[in-house]
Design a protein around this motif. Structure first.
Motif, PDB file in Angstrom:
ATOM      1  N   ARG A  84       0.779  -1.086  -0.157  1.00  0.00           N
ATOM      2  CA  ARG A  84      -0.031  -0.073  -0.056  1.00  0.00           C
ATOM      3  C   ARG A  84       0.793   1.176  -0.095  1.00  0.00           C
ATOM      4  O   ARG A  84       0.519   2.280  -0.686  1.00  0.00           O
ATOM      5  CB  ARG A  84      -1.169   0.088   1.220  1.00  0.00           C
ATOM      6  CG  ARG A  84      -2.105  -1.019   1.106  1.00  0.00           C
ATOM      7  CD  ARG A  84      -3.247  -0.561   2.072  1.00  0.00           C
ATOM      8  NE  ARG A  84      -2.888  -0.626   3.496  1.00  0.00           N
ATOM      9  CZ  ARG A  84      -2.659  -1.326   4.490  1.00  0.00           C
ATOM     10  NH1 ARG A  84      -2.746  -2.591   4.078  1.00  0.00           N
ATOM     11  NH2 ARG A  84      -2.202  -0.887   5.570  1.00  0.00           N
ATOM     12  N   ALA A  85       1.860   1.104   0.613  1.00  0.00           N
ATOM     13  CA  ALA A  85       2.858   2.321   0.753  1.00  0.00           C
ATOM     14  C   ALA A  85       3.727   2.680  -0.671  1.00  0.00           C
ATOM     15  O   ALA A  85       3.650   3.679  -1.018  1.00  0.00           O
ATOM     16  CB  ALA A  85       3.949   2.059   1.973  1.00  0.00           C
ATOM     17  N   ARG A  86       4.074   1.590  -1.272  1.00  0.00           N
ATOM     18  CA  ARG A  86       4.402   1.468  -2.661  1.00  0.00           C
ATOM     19  C   ARG A  86       3.443   2.272  -3.263  1.00  0.00           C
ATOM     20  O   ARG A  86       3.635   3.087  -4.534  1.00  0.00           O
ATOM     21  CB  ARG A  86       4.920   0.327  -3.174  1.00  0.00           C
ATOM     22  CG  ARG A  86       6.241  -0.216  -2.389  1.00  0.00           C
ATOM     23  CD  ARG A  86       6.815  -1.342  -3.088  1.00  0.00           C
ATOM     24  NE  ARG A  86       5.995  -2.402  -2.820  1.00  0.00           N
ATOM     25  CZ  ARG A  86       6.479  -3.320  -1.783  1.00  0.00           C
ATOM     26  NH1 ARG A  86       7.413  -2.878  -1.099  1.00  0.00           N
ATOM     27  NH2 ARG A  86       5.529  -4.477  -1.592  1.00  0.00           N
ATOM     28  N   GLU A  87       2.212   1.619  -3.501  1.00  0.00           N
ATOM     29  CA  GLU A  87       0.916   2.476  -4.331  1.00  0.00           C
ATOM     30  C   GLU A  87       0.778   3.855  -3.918  1.00  0.00           C
ATOM     31  O   GLU A  87       0.629   4.443  -5.006  1.00  0.00           O
ATOM     32  CB  GLU A  87      -0.148   1.335  -4.092  1.00  0.00           C
ATOM     33  CG  GLU A  87      -0.172  -0.055  -4.352  1.00  0.00           C
ATOM     34  CD  GLU A  87      -0.170  -0.402  -5.722  1.00  0.00           C
ATOM     35  OE1 GLU A  87      -0.492   0.449  -6.661  1.00  0.00           O
ATOM     36  OE2 GLU A  87       0.214  -1.462  -6.402  1.00  0.00           O
ATOM     37  N   PHE A  88       0.914   3.987  -2.980  1.00  0.00           N
ATOM     38  CA  PHE A  88       0.777   5.540  -2.318  1.00  0.00           C
ATOM     39  C   PHE A  88       1.668   6.642  -3.035  1.00  0.00           C
ATOM     40  O   PHE A  88       1.631   7.522  -3.629  1.00  0.00           O
ATOM     41  CB  PHE A  88       0.689   5.706  -0.856  1.00  0.00           C
ATOM     42  CG  PHE A  88       0.726   7.172  -0.550  1.00  0.00           C
ATOM     43  CD1 PHE A  88      -0.586   7.676  -0.164  1.00  0.00           C
ATOM     44  CD2 PHE A  88       1.877   7.934  -0.208  1.00  0.00           C
ATOM     45  CE1 PHE A  88      -0.672   8.970   0.259  1.00  0.00           C
ATOM     46  CE2 PHE A  88       1.607   9.075   0.432  1.00  0.00           C
ATOM     47  CZ  PHE A  88       0.380   9.617   0.541  1.00  0.00           C
ATOM     48  N   ASP A  89       3.105   6.014  -2.926  1.00  0.00           N
ATOM     49  CA  ASP A  89       4.133   6.821  -3.361  1.00  0.00           C
ATOM     50  C   ASP A  89       3.991   6.800  -4.994  1.00  0.00           C
ATOM     51  O   ASP A  89       4.409   7.961  -5.674  1.00  0.00           O
ATOM     52  CB  ASP A  89       5.597   5.889  -3.047  1.00  0.00           C
ATOM     53  CG  ASP A  89       5.951   6.152  -1.782  1.00  0.00           C
ATOM     54  OD1 ASP A  89       5.307   7.069  -0.784  1.00  0.00           O
ATOM     55  OD2 ASP A  89       6.624   5.306  -1.239  1.00  0.00           O
ATOM     56  N   ASP A 130      -7.722   6.894   4.834  1.00  0.00           N
ATOM     57  CA  ASP A 130      -6.431   7.626   5.030  1.00  0.00           C
ATOM     58  C   ASP A 130      -5.584   8.047   3.971  1.00  0.00           C
ATOM     59  O   ASP A 130      -4.715   9.098   4.095  1.00  0.00           O
ATOM     60  CB  ASP A 130      -5.616   6.139   6.002  1.00  0.00           C
ATOM     61  CG  ASP A 130      -4.191   6.595   6.511  1.00  0.00           C
ATOM     62  OD1 ASP A 130      -4.445   7.680   7.276  1.00  0.00           O
ATOM     63  OD2 ASP A 130      -3.333   6.130   5.676  1.00  0.00           O
ATOM     64  N   ALA A 131      -5.383   7.149   2.999  1.00  0.00           N
ATOM     65  CA  ALA A 131      -4.538   7.507   1.830  1.00  0.00           C
ATOM     66  C   ALA A 131      -5.157   8.902   1.378  1.00  0.00           C
ATOM     67  O   ALA A 131      -3.972   9.738   0.832  1.00  0.00           O
ATOM     68  CB  ALA A 131      -4.538   6.417   0.824  1.00  0.00           C
ATOM     69  N   ILE A 132      -6.215   8.730   0.888  1.00  0.00           N
ATOM     70  CA  ILE A 132      -6.692  10.174   0.388  1.00  0.00           C
ATOM     71  C   ILE A 132      -6.547  11.386   1.216  1.00  0.00           C
ATOM     72  O   ILE A 132      -5.998  12.656   0.565  1.00  0.00           O
ATOM     73  CB  ILE A 132      -8.119   9.782  -0.057  1.00  0.00           C
ATOM     74  CG1 ILE A 132      -8.286   8.774  -1.267  1.00  0.00           C
ATOM     75  CG2 ILE A 132      -8.860  11.454  -0.554  1.00  0.00           C
ATOM     76  CD1 ILE A 132      -9.857   8.480  -1.595  1.00  0.00           C
ATOM     77  N   GLU A 133      -6.662  11.254   2.379  1.00  0.00           N
ATOM     78  CA  GLU A 133      -6.449  12.474   3.432  1.00  0.00           C
ATOM     79  C   GLU A 133      -4.869  12.896   3.442  1.00  0.00           C
ATOM     80  O   GLU A 133      -4.703  13.841   3.471  1.00  0.00           O
ATOM     81  CB  GLU A 133      -6.812  12.110   4.677  1.00  0.00           C
ATOM     82  CG  GLU A 133      -8.454  11.650   4.894  1.00  0.00           C
ATOM     83  CD  GLU A 133      -9.141  13.474   4.598  1.00  0.00           C
ATOM     84  OE1 GLU A 133      -8.506  14.304   4.423  1.00  0.00           O
ATOM     85  OE2 GLU A 133     -10.309  13.271   4.870  1.00  0.00           O
ATOM     86  N   ARG A 134      -3.918  12.027   3.033  1.00  0.00           N
ATOM     87  CA  ARG A 134      -2.675  12.163   3.074  1.00  0.00           C
ATOM     88  C   ARG A 134      -2.369  12.545   1.556  1.00  0.00           C
ATOM     89  O   ARG A 134      -1.184  13.552   1.519  1.00  0.00           O
ATOM     90  CB  ARG A 134      -1.886  10.934   3.260  1.00  0.00           C
ATOM     91  CG  ARG A 134      -2.073  10.779   4.856  1.00  0.00           C
ATOM     92  CD  ARG A 134      -0.940   9.743   5.063  1.00  0.00           C
ATOM     93  NE  ARG A 134      -1.350   8.351   4.727  1.00  0.00           N
ATOM     94  CZ  ARG A 134      -0.796   7.456   3.794  1.00  0.00           C
ATOM     95  NH1 ARG A 134       0.479   7.813   3.516  1.00  0.00           N
ATOM     96  NH2 ARG A 134      -1.201   6.351   3.593  1.00  0.00           N
ATOM     97  N   LEU A 135      -2.974  12.318   0.574  1.00  0.00           N
ATOM     98  CA  LEU A 135      -2.613  12.938  -0.869  1.00  0.00           C
ATOM     99  C   LEU A 135      -3.161  14.286  -0.869  1.00  0.00           C
ATOM    100  O   LEU A 135      -2.559  14.993  -1.809  1.00  0.00           O
ATOM    101  CB  LEU A 135      -3.349  11.873  -1.727  1.00  0.00           C
ATOM    102  CG  LEU A 135      -2.772  10.486  -2.071  1.00  0.00           C
ATOM    103  CD1 LEU A 135      -3.730   9.682  -2.787  1.00  0.00           C
ATOM    104  CD2 LEU A 135      -1.269  10.683  -2.703  1.00  0.00           C
ATOM    105  N   ILE A 136      -4.315  14.558  -0.418  1.00  0.00           N
ATOM    106  CA  ILE A 136      -4.807  15.912  -0.514  1.00  0.00           C
ATOM    107  C   ILE A 136      -3.887  17.039  -0.455  1.00  0.00           C
ATOM    108  O   ILE A 136      -3.884  17.865  -1.092  1.00  0.00           O
ATOM    109  CB  ILE A 136      -6.056  16.190   0.336  1.00  0.00           C
ATOM    110  CG1 ILE A 136      -7.258  15.377  -0.263  1.00  0.00           C
ATOM    111  CG2 ILE A 136      -6.739  17.583   0.283  1.00  0.00           C
ATOM    112  CD1 ILE A 136      -8.595  15.261   0.439  1.00  0.00           C
ATOM    113  N   PRO A 137      -3.238  17.114   0.737  1.00  0.00           N
ATOM    114  CA  PRO A 137      -2.198  18.462   1.027  1.00  0.00           C
ATOM    115  C   PRO A 137      -1.224  18.571  -0.229  1.00  0.00           C
ATOM    116  O   PRO A 137      -0.772  19.534  -0.532  1.00  0.00           O
ATOM    117  CB  PRO A 137      -1.785  17.967   2.228  1.00  0.00           C
ATOM    118  CG  PRO A 137      -2.432  16.993   2.956  1.00  0.00           C
ATOM    119  CD  PRO A 137      -3.182  16.257   2.019  1.00  0.00           C
ATOM    120  N   ILE A 138      -0.846  17.138  -0.722  1.00  0.00           N
ATOM    121  CA  ILE A 138       0.175  17.257  -1.944  1.00  0.00           C
ATOM    122  C   ILE A 138      -0.534  17.665  -3.086  1.00  0.00           C
ATOM    123  O   ILE A 138       0.084  18.540  -3.860  1.00  0.00           O
ATOM    124  CB  ILE A 138       0.610  15.915  -1.924  1.00  0.00           C
ATOM    125  CG1 ILE A 138       1.416  15.017  -1.014  1.00  0.00           C
ATOM    126  CG2 ILE A 138       1.502  15.484  -3.259  1.00  0.00           C
ATOM    127  CD1 ILE A 138       1.684  13.836  -0.726  1.00  0.00           C
TER     128      ILE A 138
END
Length: 314
Positions: A84-89, A130-138
């Motif tokens: 999941r971390a790799r997919e997020f990156d 969780d992933a989307i909330e961390r992507l939004i600031p980026i």
């Protein structure tokens, strides 16, 4: 409304076999008469290096195309946390590429991930939120709009989309408050494949739509939608559900356009096809150009009538 194109029919050659480059596609798309080209994360054979992105940007500029949408397919529901971390990156990298190629307001697609066996709805939604909330600031920092698609199944996936069902997709949306840098990429044919009425699906998400893909589906002779529905209520990628020219198939585009215009949508619509060749893509582009004149031409009378039709459809 502005028109883009996405080479769904050439994804195997471009992503898996790598016999057709993005530069070949840009040249080939010159005959479509569209305003932009939607790209895919798999088109960047060097992984989206600075030099590669620069060369692709130069090719788009030379062909007078914009790049309004970048398609990525992160598996945010994978049961392995490292994966999941790799997919997020990868999604973060695609946001960067989208910003570079498209500029402010460009959309970058994401999906929830696969419906992995053993991953419950509640657990999957927790990971995705969780992933989307961390992507939004980026995305906010780079002025990119994250566009989550009502997806069915990526070509390289083993399992269908985690949030393919409307009720799960709506729960996913309800868990994200952001509006400026997060919304929906609506795909009417994916709604059909998931066993839904596409116009009904649009009405359920219209207040979050930021981009749209357009294609159409046709039933093989002697089959019905009920015949094709599997035990879980979806249709899937049945060989009896075929691609064809937009506006001639199962999607009610008059109702779809009425809903879009009634809600004030005037963004990008991307042709997602080419399965049966470039001639059908050109016909689909012509259909959308005619629709733009009819539905999005700026006439007050047209817009008022569109709102009336949208209200009648409710």
């Amino acid at each position: 409304m502005r028109i883009a194109a996405f080479p769904k029919g050439y994804l195997t050659e471009m992503i898996v076999d790598r016999t057709l480059s993005v530069f070949d596609w840009i040249e080939r798309a010159g005959s479509l008469g569209v305003d932009g080209l939607e790209l895919h994360s798999g088109f960047f054979w060097s992984g989206g290096s600075e030099d590669e992105v620069s060369r692709i940007g130069d090719a788009l500029d030379a062909a007078s195309f914009e790049m309004p949408m970048l398609c990525a397919s992160p598996d945010l529901t994978h049961p392995d946390s490292d994966q999941r971390a790799r997919e997020f990156d990868v999604e973060v990298e695609m946001i960067r590429v989208a910003s570079t190629l498209g500029g402010p307001g460009t959309s970058c697609r994401l999906v929830s991930g696969q419906a992995h066996p053993g991953v419950s709805i509640d657990q999957g939604l927790e990971w995705v939120h969780d992933a989307i909330e961390r992507l939004i600031p980026i995305a906010r920092e780079l002025d990119v709009v994250l566009a989550i698609e009502n997806h069915y199944k990526a070509s390289t996936w083993q399992y269908p989309e985690f949030a393919q069902r409307k009720e799960v997709f709506l729960r996913l949306l309800d868990g994200i408050a952001e509006r400026a840098h997060f919304g929906v990429q609506f795909d009417p044919s994916n709604a059909i494949v998931a066993g839904e009425d596409s116009a009904d699906f649009l009405e359920a998400v219209i207040d979050r739509v930021v981009t749209m893909q357009a294609s159409d589906r046709f039933l093989a002779s002697g089959t019905t939608l009920d015949d094709l529905r599997q035990a879980d209520g979806t249709i899937g990628y049945s060989p009896a559900l075929m691609h064809g020219v937009i506006g001639r198939g199962l999607n009610d585009y008059d109702r779809i356009f009425a809903t879009l215009v009634g809600a004030g949508y005037d963004g990008w619509i991307s042709i997602e096809d080419g399965v049966n060749g470039m001639d059908e893509m050109r016909q689909s582009a012509e259909f959308l150009r005619d629709a733009r004149e009819r539905w999005f031409g700026g006439s007050t009378a047209v817009r008022v009538r569109s709102r009336e039709l949208a209200l009648l459809a409710e």
